[in-house]
Scaffold this motif. Structure first.
Motif, PDB file in Angstrom:
ATOM      1  N   ARG A  56     -12.654  11.076   2.665  1.00  0.00           N
ATOM      2  CA  ARG A  56     -11.346  10.310   3.379  1.00  0.00           C
ATOM      3  C   ARG A  56     -10.117  10.008   2.485  1.00  0.00           C
ATOM      4  NH1 ARG A  56     -13.345   4.680   5.963  1.00  0.00           N
ATOM      5  NH2 ARG A  56     -13.399   4.465   3.788  1.00  0.00           N
ATOM      6  N   ALA A  57     -10.670   9.583   1.070  1.00  0.00           N
ATOM      7  CA  ALA A  57      -9.563   9.062   0.232  1.00  0.00           C
ATOM      8  C   ALA A  57      -8.780  10.118  -0.228  1.00  0.00           C
ATOM      9  CB  ALA A  57     -10.353   8.668  -0.845  1.00  0.00           C
ATOM     10  N   GLU A  97      -4.252  10.221  10.184  1.00  0.00           N
ATOM     11  CA  GLU A  97      -3.916   9.715  11.462  1.00  0.00           C
ATOM     12  C   GLU A  97      -2.917   8.668  11.233  1.00  0.00           C
ATOM     13  OE1 GLU A  97      -6.611   8.744  14.559  1.00  0.00           O
ATOM     14  OE2 GLU A  97      -7.873  10.420  13.989  1.00  0.00           O
ATOM     15  N   ILE A  98      -2.951   7.787  10.213  1.00  0.00           N
ATOM     16  CA  ILE A  98      -2.112   6.743   9.784  1.00  0.00           C
ATOM     17  C   ILE A  98      -0.848   7.070   9.480  1.00  0.00           C
ATOM     18  CG2 ILE A  98      -1.749   4.605   8.417  1.00  0.00           C
ATOM     19  CD1 ILE A  98      -4.940   4.270   8.562  1.00  0.00           C
ATOM     20  N   GLN A  99      -0.758   8.122   8.686  1.00  0.00           N
ATOM     21  CA  GLN A  99       0.470   8.675   8.134  1.00  0.00           C
ATOM     22  C   GLN A  99       0.959   9.727   9.230  1.00  0.00           C
ATOM     23  OE1 GLN A  99       1.998   8.629   4.901  1.00  0.00           O
ATOM     24  NE2 GLN A  99       0.763   6.505   4.691  1.00  0.00           N
ATOM     25  N   LYS A 100       0.259   9.899  10.124  1.00  0.00           N
ATOM     26  CA  LYS A 100       0.798  10.510  11.367  1.00  0.00           C
ATOM     27  C   LYS A 100       1.267  12.229  10.748  1.00  0.00           C
ATOM     28  CE  LYS A 100       2.884   7.218  14.219  1.00  0.00           C
ATOM     29  NZ  LYS A 100       2.826   6.167  13.562  1.00  0.00           N
ATOM     30  N   GLY A 126      -5.286   6.859  -2.780  1.00  0.00           N
ATOM     31  CA  GLY A 126      -6.682   6.958  -1.937  1.00  0.00           C
ATOM     32  C   GLY A 126      -7.573   6.042  -2.447  1.00  0.00           C
ATOM     33  N   ILE A 159      -9.032   9.601   9.303  1.00  0.00           N
ATOM     34  CA  ILE A 159      -8.251   8.309   9.316  1.00  0.00           C
ATOM     35  C   ILE A 159      -6.900   8.313   8.734  1.00  0.00           C
ATOM     36  CG2 ILE A 159      -8.377   5.713   8.844  1.00  0.00           C
ATOM     37  CD1 ILE A 159     -11.231   5.891   9.708  1.00  0.00           C
ATOM     38  N   PRO A 160      -6.761   8.280   7.124  1.00  0.00           N
ATOM     39  CA  PRO A 160      -5.499   8.198   6.796  1.00  0.00           C
ATOM     40  C   PRO A 160      -4.473   8.938   7.042  1.00  0.00           C
ATOM     41  CG  PRO A 160      -7.558   8.283   5.191  1.00  0.00           C
ATOM     42  CD  PRO A 160      -8.102   8.602   6.305  1.00  0.00           C
ATOM     43  N   PRO A 162       0.771  -1.240   0.049  1.00  0.00           N
ATOM     44  CA  PRO A 162      -0.105  -0.126   0.071  1.00  0.00           C
ATOM     45  C   PRO A 162       0.915   1.233   0.098  1.00  0.00           C
ATOM     46  CG  PRO A 162      -0.897  -1.464   1.707  1.00  0.00           C
ATOM     47  CD  PRO A 162       0.500  -2.028   1.101  1.00  0.00           C
ATOM     48  N   SER A 163       0.383   2.401  -0.533  1.00  0.00           N
ATOM     49  CA  SER A 163       1.195   3.514  -0.714  1.00  0.00           C
ATOM     50  C   SER A 163       0.302   4.730  -0.413  1.00  0.00           C
ATOM     51  CB  SER A 163       1.569   3.682  -2.117  1.00  0.00           C
ATOM     52  OG  SER A 163       1.730   5.002  -2.491  1.00  0.00           O
ATOM     53  N   SER A 164       0.808   5.800   0.211  1.00  0.00           N
ATOM     54  CA  SER A 164       0.183   6.922   0.553  1.00  0.00           C
ATOM     55  C   SER A 164      -0.160   7.899  -0.532  1.00  0.00           C
ATOM     56  CB  SER A 164       1.054   7.620   1.445  1.00  0.00           C
ATOM     57  OG  SER A 164       2.420   8.045   1.263  1.00  0.00           O
TER      58      SER A 164
END
Lengths: 271, 262
Positions: free
Chosen positions: A163-164, A118-121, A95, A115-116, A90-92
């Motif tokens: 979100r995406a 937060e995941i990616q900080k 989306g 959410i994404p 998976p890649s940032s």
């Protein structure tokens, strides 16, 4: 046609490659131990800022193809390049919008969009600001503190789109995003998606089983056929850039529509 | 089971039914002239209850039983949650540990209670340990099931957005498991009282279970009934508190009631 050259792709001078599939195969073991081929020799390239749609009957592996690109499912063989780099999981840069919006029921709409991030900080203040903007853009201003169950299916899918987009991905993947919506909402969402496309500048790949949706949205339509899933044909769509829903009734649209239907029917006849 | 809404008609219906039950009880005892050594009349039970409360006798013994119940519950729950968390995340641990856990669960705790009393004495420690062992299993089982039952699509969504295993746990698996965990805790808290009473039956110097045995030996059946009512009240109280905490914590879930297991 100024919008065409600034935001859209120029059909003569292609942009750089956004991603490409090279000899992608996907096999899996069926329950009775047989080796089933879900995808066979998938090869195609998608260019930056392009909007491609993938259309095919159920079981043609179009969703699997999207999941392989998203890094959720591993291909059995072949390689994928994203922005010229080999894909590893998976890649940032990507989306994803899912068919069922897949919102977390314990999070508010705002926190679902985050959410994404937060995941990616990512910086939380910046992201919140961005989330508010995105929710405004998808027409959900004022719903930030609501919970998913308080929203209709169409609204939930808008949250999925916001979100995406929260981490500014260069590629947006949409897996039958409007499949669960009623026909009217679906058409409305199609119009809005085109409008959104002009603002975000991401490359979009949308998977659908609706032929009109594929033609209406796509700069190109990837037509897939089942057993094993493979690319049957890639069709350039030459419709005015500023589309209206009424275009669906035009002669030009009808030609594309019939062409795809024929492709499916001839294939089905061989079965 | 119960809705917490306070409906006036509901309340009236419940109150009338309660009075009806007490009346049936009263008249049955009087009509067949049943000895209070066998089945006491409600008035006698209420009198005994009143006496026990105002004399402060119940307060002392309730305190002991409640202490054993809550401590045992807390210890059993914490161990079950930690172990459940580990087993839920690490599959190999389940294969290694689960046979032992099931074997231990299969042993009737009442049967091993005398052992604990022999090992840990007549004080509260043995009761706390018995309670903890009884509470442990339903919480463990629910925690494992809860952690494993996060929908595949939510996991895929988190994967697509590059979540690490820890983020997956913290953002999806754990919140998803909460309704299951609370169902386990709710079963556990009611079982905890049973654990404490069983422990006291085997050998104790204080507590409501000890008091029941005392009353029973002295043929004070009315007194036994009064204590049973106290125990029921404690059970209802703890269950209600648990429900309230659950409702506050898992505000999004409408199905926590349906998830009760065992």
């Amino acid at each position: 046609m100024s919008a065409f050259t600034t935001n859209g792709i120029d059909t003569k001078v292609k942009n750089a490659s956004a991603f490409c599939f090279q000899d992608i195969n996907k096999n899996y073991q069926s329950r009775d131990g047989l080796n089933v081929s879900a995808l066979s020799n998938i090869n195609f390239e998608v260019f930056k800022k392009e909007f491609v749609t993938v259309v095919g009957p159920s079981g043609c592996g179009k969703s699997t193809l999207l999941k392989i690109l998203a890094g959720i499912v591993n291909a059995s063989s072949g390689r994928i390049e994203i922005n010229g780099m080999p894909q590893k999981g998976p890649s940032s840069e990507i989306g994803v919008v899912f068919q069922n919006p897949v919102l977390l029921p314990w999070r508010t709409i705002l926190n679902n969009v985050l959410i994404p991030a937060e995941i990616q900080k990512r910086d939380i203040k910046e992201s919140r600001k961005k989330a508010y903007e995105l929710l405004d853009m998808v027409g959900l201003k004022g719903f930030e503190t609501k919970y998913p169950k308080e929203l209709s299916g169409g609204m939930q899918q808008r949250v999925g789109i916001a979100r995406a987009l929260i981490n500014d991905p260069s590629i947006l993947l949409m897996d039958e995003p409007f499949g669960a919506l009623d026909a009217m909402t679906r058409e409305l969402m199609n119009m809005e998606l085109l409008r959104l496309k002009k603002r975000i500048g991401a490359t979009i790949m949308l998977v659908t089983h609706s032929i009109p949706e594929a033609i209406f949205l796509g700069d190109r339509v990837i037509i897939m056929s089942p057993r094993p899933g493979c690319v049957e044909e890639i069709m350039d769509i030459d419709l005015p850039y500023e589309k209206e829903l009424s275009i669906i009734n035009s002669e030009h649209f009808g030609v594309y529509d019939r062409h795809i239907r024929n492709a499916f029917n001839s294939k089905a006849g061989l079965d | 089971m119960k809705k917490m809404t306070f409906n006036k008609r509901d309340f009236m219906l419940r109150a009338s039914f309660f009075i009806f039950v007490i009346a049936i009880w009263h008249f049955t005892v009087k009509m067949f002239d049943i000895s209070s050594l066998v089945f006491p009349a409600p008035a006698g039970v209420i009198a005994a209850l009143y006496k026990g409360i105002v004399s402060g006798e119940y307060l002392l013994h309730t305190g002991v039983t409640l202490y054993e119940t809550l401590m045992g519950f807390a210890i059993g729950a914490i161990i079950a949650l930690i172990l459940g968390g580990l087993i839920g995340q690490i599959r190999i641990l389940e294969k290694i540990l689960y046979p032992y856990i099931v074997a231990f669960q299969a042993m009737p705790k009442v049967a091993i209670a005398p052992l604990f009393v022999a090992w840990f004495g007549f004080g509260v420690t043995s009761k706390i340990i018995i309670t903890a062992t009884i509470v442990f299993f339903p919480i463990l089982a629910n925690t494992i099931v809860g952690l494993r039952s996060a929908p595949r699509e939510q996991i895929e969504m988190m994967t697509a957005f590059t979540a690490s295993p820890w983020q997956m746990f913290q953002m999806v698996r754990f919140p998803h498991a909460l309704p299951y965990i609370f169902a386990g805790l709710d079963i556990g808290i009611v079982l905890a009282i049973i654990g404490a009473i069983v422990g006291e039956f085997v050998g104790a110097q204080a507590g409501l279970g000890y008091l029941i045995l005392q009353r029973n030996f002295s043929m004070d059946i009315t007194g036994v009934f009064a204590i049973l009512i106290v125990l029921s009240a404690i059970g209802i109280g703890l269950h209600t508190i648990m429900k309230i905490i659950a409702k506050r914590t898992i505000y999004w879930s409408e199905t926590s009631e349906d998830l009760r297991q065992q």
